[in-house]
Scaffold this active site. Structure first.
Site, PDB file in Angstrom:
ATOM      1  N   ARG A  56       0.824  -1.212   0.000  1.00 12.71           N
ATOM      2  CA  ARG A  56       0.000   0.000   0.000  1.00 12.71           C
ATOM      3  C   ARG A  56       0.856   1.258   0.000  1.00 12.71           C
ATOM      4  O   ARG A  56       0.978   1.940  -1.020  1.00 12.71           O
ATOM      5  CB  ARG A  56      -0.971  -0.046   1.182  1.00 12.71           C
ATOM      6  N   ASP A  57       1.469   1.579   1.124  1.00 17.32           N
ATOM      7  CA  ASP A  57       2.281   2.796   1.228  1.00 17.32           C
ATOM      8  C   ASP A  57       3.432   2.771   0.226  1.00 17.32           C
ATOM      9  O   ASP A  57       3.780   3.778  -0.376  1.00 17.32           O
ATOM     10  CB  ASP A  57       2.820   2.927   2.664  1.00 17.32           C
ATOM     11  N   HIS A 248       6.521   4.400  12.196  1.00 12.10           N
ATOM     12  CA  HIS A 248       6.504   4.246  10.741  1.00 12.10           C
ATOM     13  C   HIS A 248       7.546   5.221  10.209  1.00 12.10           C
ATOM     14  O   HIS A 248       7.248   6.381   9.965  1.00 12.10           O
ATOM     15  CB  HIS A 248       5.091   4.615  10.254  1.00 12.10           C
ATOM     16  N   CYS A 281       9.635   9.358  -2.159  1.00  7.78           N
ATOM     17  CA  CYS A 281       9.095  10.412  -1.317  1.00  7.78           C
ATOM     18  C   CYS A 281       8.535  11.489  -2.238  1.00  7.78           C
ATOM     19  O   CYS A 281       9.283  12.059  -3.030  1.00  7.78           O
ATOM     20  CB  CYS A 281      10.185  10.995  -0.423  1.00  7.78           C
TER      21      CYS A 281
END
Lengths: 340, 309
Positions: A56-57, A248, A281
């Site tokens: 997901r992330d 996280h 990022c």
């Protein structure tokens, strides 16, 4: 380092060597030898739960749209590594996050292994209902400790977002579905810069009291360092029990493992990571994102901490996804082990 | 965690190693001579400007073994010697030491190991023989008033012997210290160490050698360098070796990374409120310069995050 060139040729059993030691080994139980036990740092938790957020992330921040069948294959492979929590997808509008457009197919397509949980992100009630219809049995909501980030990311204030999450979490509880809360920008915000520990605590407390069983504190842009991690956790731990917290960490500035070590030293025993360090990022072009699960496991194994996860199998899953999306792994352990 | 705030030093000496550009990696070996002498000199000057107080400039080793360091004398003579900055050079034997002194070296380094097999493969002699060589250098250095820094390789693991006992590391470190090295840099040569093992090793060593005389030299081959360095800091070590842009691969794991990147280290230290005297921006510029000269990507995450590619 001295004269080395000829040394490479003689290193015949290097890979063998690594396999024999805890540095890269099977899950710790069974592999622990008495000599190694002494290297366990005192004050560290005995067991660390790894929450795998790669599908997901990780994928969410990859530019290339990954085909549905590849995503399903990745998750199935991860399910066989010993990981007990794998974040599958996000029931968010495909307009915002095209990568997650196939959320329903992925959720329905994966094989749900016994003993493994498959949470999905649900930003609002609509997403929640879709998730449940697709078979989700655990959900997550994503808050932020920064007003600007909340506005830019989900187009509403923190207060408004909490209202939405409350609806979701209440519905989830009503259906006996556990909800996990995320707090982004816990150690810094790309728009506001410094974020106070008090703000993080306030948002975390909101999510916890509305019914989230666990709060994952995210260093979203990876700017945190052990000092800021410590200060933030000290503040949050005053309001929320240790057992309900997770970290996280993003590795954008190479600080992730050092920050995670700090969190472990403070008693945190749930850590999020992504296979191969998937995901860049969005706030620093070319920069890395999530901490790599392989590198995290390597450290935890070395510390003598039990994770239940087989590092080799994670590395294989990482190798699979990197080949599938044609990218180099961000995991240093994988780089060192697979002769690319 | 209270121990952390007590143990953290106020000041840190960083060491940026240009030796990492040597043929210690297969890639570098293939890129022999790609780094010209003027480029090396410029890099060192840029690092001096960035505020580093110790910059390991070159290695007085035979060009037969390390062709990349063949220009050692020119480099040492060519660099600007900033006040307050030391420029140690590697001297594996007496011959190299003498050449280094002739070229103006004021500080030298010697390279030991905590592994018998590694010593044999790396410098082609036993550990005992290596100590004899070092003794000769240390005696000569003492008469010439030259400081000597000692390195111990394989402190957290050896590519040939596997596990290395903390007791062995302590023994070798103690030997080098008592022979006259003012500081001993403990190297996780293949980067296999993790914080617990770092702690055990340092606990053993600190029983024999004062913490102020110790440094750590962590490799990032398995991504553990910064976490290991943090552990060392928590234990009272206040000297850390690193390499700008994380230069240098690992000859034991093809494709793997090597040294800890100075930029990433400084980023952590600044975040911890530890004074290093280093200007991160200028350091990033130095890293950018050498990466362009080498036509390679930086291994520093801070640099990757800061340079919008």
């Amino acid at each position: 380092m001295g004269n080395v060139p000829s040394a490479v040729k003689h290193c015949l059993s290097y890979q063998q060597l690594l396999r024999e030691h805890l540095w890269i080994g099977d899950s710790v139980a069974g592999a622990l030898d008495p000599a190694q036990e002494t290297s366990q740092l005192s004050g560290l938790p005995e067991f660390v739960k790894i929450v795998e957020v790669g599908p997901r992330d990780g994928l969410q921040n990859e530019k290339v749209i990954v085909p549905t069948d590849i995503k399903i294959e990745l998750i199935n492979r991860l399910s066989q590594t010993g990981l007990s929590v794998i974040e599958v997808t996000s029931f968010v509008s495909s307009r915002w996050v095209p990568q997650m457009a196939d959320h329903t197919e992925v959720m329905k397509g994966i094989r749900q292994y016994p003993g493994v949980r498959y949470p999905v992100l649900t930003p609002n009630l609509q997403g929640f209902h879709r998730a449940v219809a697709a078979g989700a049995t655990e959900i997550s909501v994503f808050g932020a400790a920064s007003e600007s980030f909340s506005k830019k990311n989900i187009n509403c204030s923190i207060e408004e977002s909490m209202g939405k999450f409350e609806e979701v979490v209440k519905s989830a509880r009503h259906m006996n579905i556990p909800a996990r809360g995320y707090v982004s920008c816990a150690l810094g915000c790309p728009y506001e810069g410094i974020i106070t520990p008090q703000k993080v605590t306030e948002v975390s407390k909101r999510l916890y009291s509305m019914g989230c069983y666990e709060i994952s504190l995210g260093d979203t842009i990876g700017v945190g360092t052990p000092g800021s991690m410590k200060r933030m956790l000290e503040s949050v731990m005053k309001e929320i029990p240790l057992g309900a917290l997770a970290v996280h960490c993003h590795d954008t500035y190479g600080q992730a493992l050092a920050n995670i070590l700090t969190a472990l030293q403070m008693g945190i025993n749930v850590v999020d990571s992504a296979v191969s360090g998937l995901g860049g990022c969005p706030y620093a072009k070319g920069a890395s994102g999530n901490v790599a699960t392989e590198d995290l496991i390597y450290m935890l194994n070395g510390l003598g901490l039990n994770t239940g996860v087989n590092l080799y199998k994670v590395m294989e899953a990482g190798d699979f996804i990197c080949k599938a999306v044609n990218k180099t792994t961000n995991s240093k352990v994988a780089q060192a082990s697979f002769r690319a | 965690m209270a121990a952390m705030t007590k143990a953290l030093p106020r000041r840190l000496v960083g060491l940026a190693s240009l030796r990492a550009v040597s043929a210690s990696s297969p890639e570098a070996a293939a890129l022999q001579n790609i780094v010209s002498t003027p480029v090396k000199i410029k890099l060192i000057d840029m690092l001096s400007e960035a505020g580093l107080s110790v910059i390991e400039a070159t290695s007085f080793v035979s060009p037969k073994w390390v062709p990349q360091m063949a220009d050692h004398a020119e480099v040492l003579k060519g660099i600007q010697k900033f006040p307050g900055v030391t420029y140690p050079v590697l001297t594996p034997n007496l011959k190299g030491f003498e050449a280094a002194v002739a070229a103006g070296a004021k500080e030298v380094s010697i390279f030991g190991a905590a592994s018998e097999l590694f010593t044999k493969k790396n410098i082609n002699c036993s550990m005992e023989e290596s100590f004899q060589r070092f003794d000769a250098i240390l005696k000569a250095a003492q008469s010439a008033n030259i400081s000597v820094r000692g390195y111990v390789s394989c402190v957290l693991g050896c590519p040939y012997e596997g596990k290395i006992s903390p007791a062995k590391v302590a023994e070798v470190t103690k030997k080098l210290y008592s022979m006259g090295c003012y500081e001993i840099s403990l190297g996780d040569t293949i980067g296999v160490g993790t914080p617990g093992i770092m702690k055990d090793m340092l606990s053993a060593v600190m029983q024999e050698v004062p913490p102020a005389a110790l440094a750590v030299h962590c490799h990032d081959t398995y991504g553990q360098a910064l976490a290991n360095t943090l552990m060392a800091l928590q234990m009272g070590v206040s000297v850390v070796d690193s390499s700008v842009a994380g230069l240098g691969g690992c000859p034991y794991a093809q494709g793997a990374s090597g040294n800890l990147a100075t930029e990433d280290l400084v980023y952590m230290l600044e975040g911890l409120g530890i004074h290093t005297g280093v200007n991160l921006q200028k350091l990033l510029e130095a890293g950018n310069f050498i990466c362009q000269a080498l036509n390679r990507k930086t291994s520093s995450k801070v640099a990757q995050a800061t340079c919008k590619l």
